[in-house]
Write a protein that holds these residues in place. Structure first.
Motif, PDB file in Angstrom:
ATOM      1  N   GLY A   1       0.876  -1.227  -0.012  1.00 47.43           N
ATOM      2  CA  GLY A   1      -0.128   0.075  -0.090  1.00 47.43           C
ATOM      3  C   GLY A   1       1.024   1.311  -0.171  1.00 47.43           C
ATOM      4  N   TRP A   2       2.215   1.177   0.800  1.00 47.45           N
ATOM      5  CA  TRP A   2       2.805   2.434   0.759  1.00 47.45           C
ATOM      6  C   TRP A   2       3.356   2.550  -0.612  1.00 47.45           C
ATOM      7  CZ3 TRP A   2       8.474   2.609   3.353  1.00 47.45           C
ATOM      8  CH2 TRP A   2       8.632   3.946   3.518  1.00 47.45           C
ATOM      9  N   LEU A   3       4.028   1.741  -1.292  1.00 41.14           N
ATOM     10  CA  LEU A   3       4.557   1.810  -2.354  1.00 41.14           C
ATOM     11  C   LEU A   3       3.753   2.121  -3.721  1.00 41.14           C
ATOM     12  CD1 LEU A   3       7.084  -1.228  -2.727  1.00 41.14           C
ATOM     13  CD2 LEU A   3       7.466   1.075  -2.358  1.00 41.14           C
ATOM     14  N   ARG A   4       2.414   1.763  -3.413  1.00 39.44           N
ATOM     15  CA  ARG A   4       1.316   2.108  -4.521  1.00 39.44           C
ATOM     16  C   ARG A   4       0.883   3.655  -4.389  1.00 39.44           C
ATOM     17  NH1 ARG A   4      -2.520  -0.780  -2.220  1.00 39.44           N
ATOM     18  NH2 ARG A   4      -3.746   0.866  -1.300  1.00 39.44           N
ATOM     19  N   ARG A   5       0.958   4.163  -3.038  1.00 36.47           N
ATOM     20  CA  ARG A   5       0.526   5.463  -2.807  1.00 36.47           C
ATOM     21  C   ARG A   5       1.827   6.481  -3.474  1.00 36.47           C
ATOM     22  NH1 ARG A   5      -2.180   2.630   0.870  1.00 36.47           N
ATOM     23  NH2 ARG A   5      -4.085   3.595   1.624  1.00 36.47           N
ATOM     24  N   LEU A   6       3.050   6.030  -3.226  1.00 36.63           N
ATOM     25  CA  LEU A   6       4.204   6.790  -3.546  1.00 36.63           C
ATOM     26  C   LEU A   6       4.415   6.733  -4.986  1.00 36.63           C
ATOM     27  CD1 LEU A   6       6.905   5.699  -0.855  1.00 36.63           C
ATOM     28  CD2 LEU A   6       5.687   7.697  -0.916  1.00 36.63           C
ATOM     29  N   ARG A   7       3.833   5.770  -5.784  1.00 41.47           N
ATOM     30  CA  ARG A   7       4.013   5.842  -7.321  1.00 41.47           C
ATOM     31  C   ARG A   7       2.926   7.012  -7.900  1.00 41.47           C
ATOM     32  NH1 ARG A   7       4.391  -0.063  -6.681  1.00 41.47           N
ATOM     33  NH2 ARG A   7       2.124  -0.328  -7.073  1.00 41.47           N
ATOM     34  N   GLU A   8       2.366   7.386  -7.165  1.00 40.51           N
ATOM     35  CA  GLU A   8       1.325   8.331  -7.466  1.00 40.51           C
ATOM     36  C   GLU A   8       2.077   9.800  -7.644  1.00 40.51           C
ATOM     37  OE1 GLU A   8      -1.951   8.365  -4.972  1.00 40.51           O
ATOM     38  OE2 GLU A   8      -2.833   6.152  -5.888  1.00 40.51           O
ATOM     39  N   ARG A   9       3.361   9.681  -7.059  1.00 35.46           N
ATOM     40  CA  ARG A   9       4.133  11.082  -6.874  1.00 35.46           C
ATOM     41  C   ARG A   9       5.031  11.133  -7.871  1.00 35.46           C
ATOM     42  NH1 ARG A   9       3.941  11.835  -0.443  1.00 35.46           N
ATOM     43  NH2 ARG A   9       1.879  11.022  -0.090  1.00 35.46           N
ATOM     44  N   PRO A  10       5.964  12.378  -7.987  1.00 31.57           N
ATOM     45  CA  PRO A  10       6.828  12.229  -9.061  1.00 31.57           C
ATOM     46  C   PRO A  10       8.027  11.349  -8.813  1.00 31.57           C
ATOM     47  CG  PRO A  10       6.042  14.568  -8.364  1.00 31.57           C
ATOM     48  CD  PRO A  10       5.569  13.552  -7.353  1.00 31.57           C
ATOM     49  N   GLN A  11       8.263  11.278  -7.530  1.00 31.24           N
ATOM     50  CA  GLN A  11       9.592  10.266  -7.381  1.00 31.24           C
ATOM     51  C   GLN A  11       9.136   8.802  -7.459  1.00 31.24           C
ATOM     52  OE1 GLN A  11      11.042  12.135  -3.749  1.00 31.24           O
ATOM     53  NE2 GLN A  11      13.032  12.073  -4.681  1.00 31.24           N
ATOM     54  N   GLU A  12       9.719   8.141  -8.381  1.00 33.30           N
ATOM     55  CA  GLU A  12       9.322   6.825  -8.640  1.00 33.30           C
ATOM     56  C   GLU A  12      10.080   5.869  -7.447  1.00 33.30           C
ATOM     57  OE1 GLU A  12       8.061   3.106 -10.079  1.00 33.30           O
ATOM     58  OE2 GLU A  12       7.482   5.149 -10.481  1.00 33.30           O
ATOM     59  N   PRO A  13       9.421   5.081  -6.503  1.00 29.94           N
ATOM     60  CA  PRO A  13      10.192   4.492  -5.397  1.00 29.94           C
ATOM     61  C   PRO A  13      10.877   3.163  -5.906  1.00 29.94           C
ATOM     62  CG  PRO A  13       7.860   3.860  -5.611  1.00 29.94           C
ATOM     63  CD  PRO A  13       8.001   4.972  -6.767  1.00 29.94           C
ATOM     64  N   LEU A  14      11.987   3.230  -5.276  1.00 30.16           N
ATOM     65  CA  LEU A  14      12.919   1.943  -5.607  1.00 30.16           C
ATOM     66  C   LEU A  14      13.119   1.131  -4.038  1.00 30.16           C
ATOM     67  CD1 LEU A  14      15.759   2.846  -7.900  1.00 30.16           C
ATOM     68  CD2 LEU A  14      13.583   1.694  -8.502  1.00 30.16           C
ATOM     69  N   LEU A  15      12.789  -0.088  -4.025  1.00 30.95           N
ATOM     70  CA  LEU A  15      12.690  -0.911  -2.797  1.00 30.95           C
ATOM     71  C   LEU A  15      13.909  -1.891  -2.488  1.00 30.95           C
ATOM     72  CD1 LEU A  15      11.071  -1.291  -0.159  1.00 30.95           C
ATOM     73  CD2 LEU A  15       9.819  -3.356  -1.622  1.00 30.95           C
ATOM     74  N   GLN A  16      14.362  -1.789  -1.677  1.00 32.56           N
ATOM     75  CA  GLN A  16      15.353  -2.808  -1.103  1.00 32.56           C
ATOM     76  C   GLN A  16      15.026  -3.491   0.481  1.00 32.56           C
ATOM     77  OE1 GLN A  16      19.479  -1.993  -1.616  1.00 32.56           O
ATOM     78  NE2 GLN A  16      20.229  -3.147   0.193  1.00 32.56           N
ATOM     79  N   MET A  17      14.961  -4.712   0.236  1.00 31.16           N
ATOM     80  CA  MET A  17      14.501  -5.260   1.642  1.00 31.16           C
ATOM     81  C   MET A  17      15.754  -5.759   2.259  1.00 31.16           C
ATOM     82  SD  MET A  17      11.369  -5.032   1.443  1.00 31.16           S
ATOM     83  CE  MET A  17      10.875  -6.135   2.854  1.00 31.16           C
ATOM     84  N   ASP A  18      15.635  -5.827   3.696  1.00 34.09           N
ATOM     85  CA  ASP A  18      16.723  -6.309   4.441  1.00 34.09           C
ATOM     86  C   ASP A  18      16.284  -6.978   5.628  1.00 34.09           C
ATOM     87  OD1 ASP A  18      19.183  -7.207   5.859  1.00 34.09           O
ATOM     88  OD2 ASP A  18      20.163  -5.853   4.460  1.00 34.09           O
ATOM     89  N   VAL A  19      16.615  -8.093   6.256  1.00 31.06           N
ATOM     90  CA  VAL A  19      15.759  -8.496   7.514  1.00 31.06           C
ATOM     91  C   VAL A  19      16.682  -7.809   8.794  1.00 31.06           C
ATOM     92  CG1 VAL A  19      15.455 -10.922   6.638  1.00 31.06           C
ATOM     93  CG2 VAL A  19      17.765 -10.324   7.751  1.00 31.06           C
ATOM     94  N   SER A  20      17.854  -6.970   8.349  1.00 30.39           N
ATOM     95  CA  SER A  20      18.548  -6.331   9.121  1.00 30.39           C
ATOM     96  C   SER A  20      18.334  -4.745   9.217  1.00 30.39           C
ATOM     97  CB  SER A  20      20.173  -6.541   9.197  1.00 30.39           C
ATOM     98  OG  SER A  20      20.760  -5.750  10.077  1.00 30.39           O
ATOM     99  N   ALA A  21      17.539  -4.435  10.437  1.00 28.85           N
ATOM    100  CA  ALA A  21      17.139  -2.889  10.508  1.00 28.85           C
ATOM    101  C   ALA A  21      18.582  -2.156  10.661  1.00 28.85           C
ATOM    102  CB  ALA A  21      16.160  -2.710  11.708  1.00 28.85           C
ATOM    103  N   ASN A  22      19.431  -2.608  11.240  1.00 26.92           N
ATOM    104  CA  ASN A  22      20.641  -1.971  11.562  1.00 26.92           C
ATOM    105  C   ASN A  22      21.376  -1.598  10.207  1.00 26.92           C
ATOM    106  OD1 ASN A  22      21.048  -1.290  14.400  1.00 26.92           O
ATOM    107  ND2 ASN A  22      20.993  -3.549  14.505  1.00 26.92           N
ATOM    108  N   ALA A  23      21.316  -2.840   9.512  1.00 32.16           N
ATOM    109  CA  ALA A  23      22.074  -2.639   7.930  1.00 32.16           C
ATOM    110  C   ALA A  23      21.444  -1.432   7.385  1.00 32.16           C
ATOM    111  CB  ALA A  23      21.800  -3.954   7.193  1.00 32.16           C
TER     112      ALA A  23
END
Length: 320
Positions: free
Chosen positions: A107-129
């Protein structure tokens, strides 16, 4: 060996074609290689996934569970790859987002795609990283969870917003587990069960161990990632900690833990307040939309009082 997306794709191909030979052709691999891969997957999951017959292959009961869970994951990965390729072709500005696992991401990415900046996503299990990557300029934003009692190492230069001060963690267990008949599960109800945890998730291993010890329990704990844990819960092998927004499925049940002994804080981090201002409202809307769709979490929120309305002023974390 850990079960990866390519392994799930192979299982779906075998189930769809009903033949190792045809599945190998579909996947573009040699049949002996696919046969070896299937045996390793079965060893990892602890049981046969297909009956090998003269006329081909058909799923075992365990195989039906695994393939049923694998199909949406494979489809989601195809969609993710397509979106990533499309984003890579965009010549306009891009917003680099890092995140730990969350049902609110779509839902977050869907909303962000409606804006000028195209979202690129990187997943990681480590919050610290992910936080380090934001501090070093490799990411613009990170959405992470901080396990209660296990503080994250937050670089001084980052600005933070709190999405949820304390999100309770629930438990995912087999649908036919005796405890699944109740809306609230006590840890003592799970004393005889095997648990599966991902030791690479910052703080989760320590927090769960601490909670189990406090309850006087020392169950057998297996290592595995979220996907493997989901498969094994569905097949009745383990129970696992899960986010309250996780959906129950025909083979699994998501239940609240009595006393809410496990909790996380949900944070959004960036180098500037401007980045936070730009994306936090969309994340807030996406999260509460997801929460409303999760029956067990919705009941918990109702019992505790109404959640923050969408668009409510965020909590800003300030350092002294």
């Amino acid at each position: 060996m850990e079960v990866e997306v390519r392994h799930l794709r192979a299982l779906c191909a075998i189930a769809d074609t009903g033949s190792l030979h045809r599945a190998a052709r579909l996947l573009g691999v040699a049949q002996p290689s696919l046969s070896t891969q299937l045996r390793r997957i079965e060893q990892e999951l602890g049981g046969a996934l297909f009956f090998r017959e003269r006329t081909g292959c058909r799923p075992t009961p365990l195989g039906r569970v695994v393939v049923g869970r694998a199909r949406p994951l494979v489809a989601e990965m195809r969609s993710l790859v397509a979106e990533a390729r499309a984003a890579a072709a965009v010549t306009g500005p891009q917003l680099r987002i890092g995140s730990t696992a969350s049902r609110a991401l779509a839902g977050w990415l869907r909303r962000l795609r409606e804006r000028p900046q195209e979202p690129l996503l990187q997943m990681d299990v480590s919050a610290n990283a992910l936080l380090r990557m934001v501090a070093e300029g490799q990411l613009d934003i990170a959405f992470v969870h901080e396990v209660e009692g296990c503080p994250l190492r937050i670089p001084d230069e980052l600005r933070l917003r709190v999405l949820v001060e304390r999100e309770p963690q629930f438990v995912s267990l087999p649908a036919d587990h005796p405890a699944a008949a109740r809306p609230v599960v006590r840890l003592a109800d799970l004393a005889a069960d095997r648990w599966m945890l991902d030791p690479t998730v910052d703080g989760e291993w320590d927090a769960v161990h601490r909670v189990l010890r406090a309850a006087g329990l020392s169950p057998r704990i297996l290592h595995g990632d979220y996907q493997t844990a989901a498969f094994l819960v569905a097949s009745g092998e383990v129970v696992t900690v899960c986010q309250p927004t996780s959906p129950s499925r025909p083979e699994t049940a998501v239940r609240r833990l009595h006393g809410d002994p496990l909790g996380v804080r949900l944070l959004l981090a960036a180098r500037t307040e401007e980045y936070l201002d730009a994306v936090f409202p969309a994340l807030q809307d996406a999260y509460w939309e997801t929460a409303e769709q999760a029956p067990a979490y919705r009941e918990w929120l109702t019992a505790k009082g109404a959640p923050l309305p969408r668009g409510a002023p965020p909590t800003v974390v300030r350092r002294t």
